[in-house]
Design a protein around this motif. Structure first.
Motif, PDB file in Angstrom:
ATOM      1  N   ALA A   1       0.961  -1.192   0.133  1.00  0.00           N
ATOM      2  CA  ALA A   1      -0.114  -0.043  -0.042  1.00  0.00           C
ATOM      3  C   ALA A   1       0.906   1.213  -0.167  1.00  0.00           C
TER       4      ALA A   1
ATOM      5  N   TYR B   1      -6.823   1.894  -3.144  1.00  0.00           N
ATOM      6  CA  TYR B   1      -6.493   3.359  -3.075  1.00  0.00           C
ATOM      7  C   TYR B   1      -7.214   4.445  -3.873  1.00  0.00           C
TER       8      TYR B   1
ATOM      9  N   SER C   1      -7.273   5.009   1.607  1.00  0.00           N
ATOM     10  CA  SER C   1      -7.551   3.575   1.372  1.00  0.00           C
ATOM     11  C   SER C   1      -8.557   2.755   1.541  1.00  0.00           C
TER      12      SER C   1
END
Length: 417
Positions: free
Chosen positions: A163, A329, A295
């Motif tokens: 991420a 995301y 996110s």
């Protein structure tokens, strides 16, 4: 395109085919062991057609619990040369060869869902499991809190491996001494869908550091440069602790102090609100800096019992921008990549967790999220994750927790859940 009934039959077959005798693997080849939060979600899927097997999945997971209460993110029940890093690289110290980190604690939440399906069958097993769950949660509260928010100490611990939240800290790590190694993930899946070598070097450096310190939490607290207060961990532990308290009270178990611990986690969750983004965000516990990321973890707030009109506005915009949300995301962000793992793709199990929270709070976005998750699986099968722009499957195939989400949530009408 398969019918809904055919998809359900296929989903059951995936769970059965990925069963290795008391535990499931996420998918053959790419992930040949038992993964922590995968197993908890899988147990929920098994509960749709084999309640005993559902409890066995959780019981096998906790058979690897360490003496300090930690439940590892991987249990290496059987040797498999097709996966790296294996138990020799990790040097785990539990009763079963394992990794040295944990994963988001969804097990108590899934156990409560399974218990509510058949209390007569589940009560004896849940009474045995409950103190083990309590010990795991206590371990988080002892070793992972920063201002009440729950920290991760490795990207893999968050479950959101690459991420964008982690980019700043990863850049500060010099993976000196990592040496040569052979990745196995890219032999199973197109490398463009996986983390880069730049990331992987740092993943392995962090593993080697933990092994060197023998996973001593006090030493890791001092030495590990990677410590990020994370919405995934914070919201899921907060929700799991609520579930554990509720179950404990109903079963007449010892729950002293748990209400105060929930209040502490609620305060911690509030520290993850980034006022500039108007969103929940990850925070570097070493520097205090925001990561600046919206996110899919940001949207787990409803599951934790926390409502946010601003967060809902972000979710609605995301769902408008991509056909098969929730993107992992922000699709308007500069780092968005629709096919690379946790930098854009949509994950059915995250949609389930977000959707469950929305549904419990009777949020108007709830039916929409279940519908898009149902449709992407109906059209494109049981992939590990999907491109949110067109739904195309990515990552591993015949994926266990995607099948479990179909059986336990996505294929059902909202009112029947």
């Amino acid at each position: 395109m398969l019918t809904q009934v055919s998809r359900s039959e296929e989903a059951r077959n995936i769970l059965i085919q990925n069963d290795r005798g008391g535990y499931t693997i996420p998918t053959a080849g790419l992930y040949p062991y038992q993964w922590n939060w995968d197993s908890a979600i899988t147990a929920m899927g098994f509960a749709e057609f084999d309640i005993g097997r559902a409890w066995q999945e959780l019981e096998t997971l906790f058979s690897g619990q360490w003496a300090d209460g930690m439940v590892p993110h991987i249990l290496f029940h059987k040797a498999d040369a097709g996966y790296f890093p294996g138990p020799d690289v990790w040097g785990g110290t539990g009763p079963i060869p394992s990794s040295g980190i944990t994963q988001p604690p969804v097990a108590a939440t899934m156990a409560r869902l399974i218990w509510n399906k058949d209390r007569s069958a589940g009560t004896p097993r849940l009474k045995t499991l409950w103190p083990k769950l309590r010990a795991w949660h206590t371990w988080f509260l002892k070793w992972r809190l920063d201002q009440g928010a729950v920290c991760v100490t490795h990207p893999w611990e968050a479950g959101r491996d690459n991420a964008p939240d982690w980019d700043g800290v990863m850049e500060r790590i010099d993976p000196v001494g990592v040496g040569e190694y052979e990745r196995r993930d890219t032999s199973h899946v197109d490398g463009s869908m996986r983390p880069t070598k730049h990331d992987y070097d740092r993943y392995i450096w962090l593993v080697q550091m933990g092994n060197r310190l023998k996973w001593d939490q006090a030493k890791l607290l001092e030495e590990n440069p990677f410590r990020i207060a994370d919405p995934t961990m914070t919201f899921l532990l907060l929700r799991a602790h609520r579930d554990l308290l509720a179950v404990g009270e109903e079963l007449g178990l010892q729950t002293a102090g748990m209400a105060e611990e929930i209040a502490l986690l609620e305060k911690g969750a509030a520290t993850l609100w980034n006022p500039e983004l108007k969103s929940y965000d990850s925070r570097d516990a070493k520097t205090g800096l925001w990561t600046g990321c919206i996110s899919n973890a940001s949207y787990l707030c409803w599951l934790a019992g926390l409502d946010s009109p601003d967060q809902a506005a972000h979710l609605e915009r995301s769902l408008e921008r991509v056909k098969f949300g929730v993107a992992s995301y922000d699709p308007t962000g500069e780092k968005f990549d629709s096919k690379r793992y946790w930098r854009g793709p949509t994950w059915a199990f995250m949609n389930f967790l977000i959707g469950l929270g929305l549904e419990e709070q009777q949020h108007p976005l709830a039916p929409r999220l279940r519908a898009v998750t149902r449709e992407v699986i109906r059209q494109h099968g049981f992939a590990e994750y999907f491109d949110p722009t067109d739904g195309s499957p990515a990552g591993g195939q015949s994926f266990t927790w995607t099948a479990a989400v179909w059986l336990g949530w996505a294929s059902k009408d909202l009112g029947a859940a």
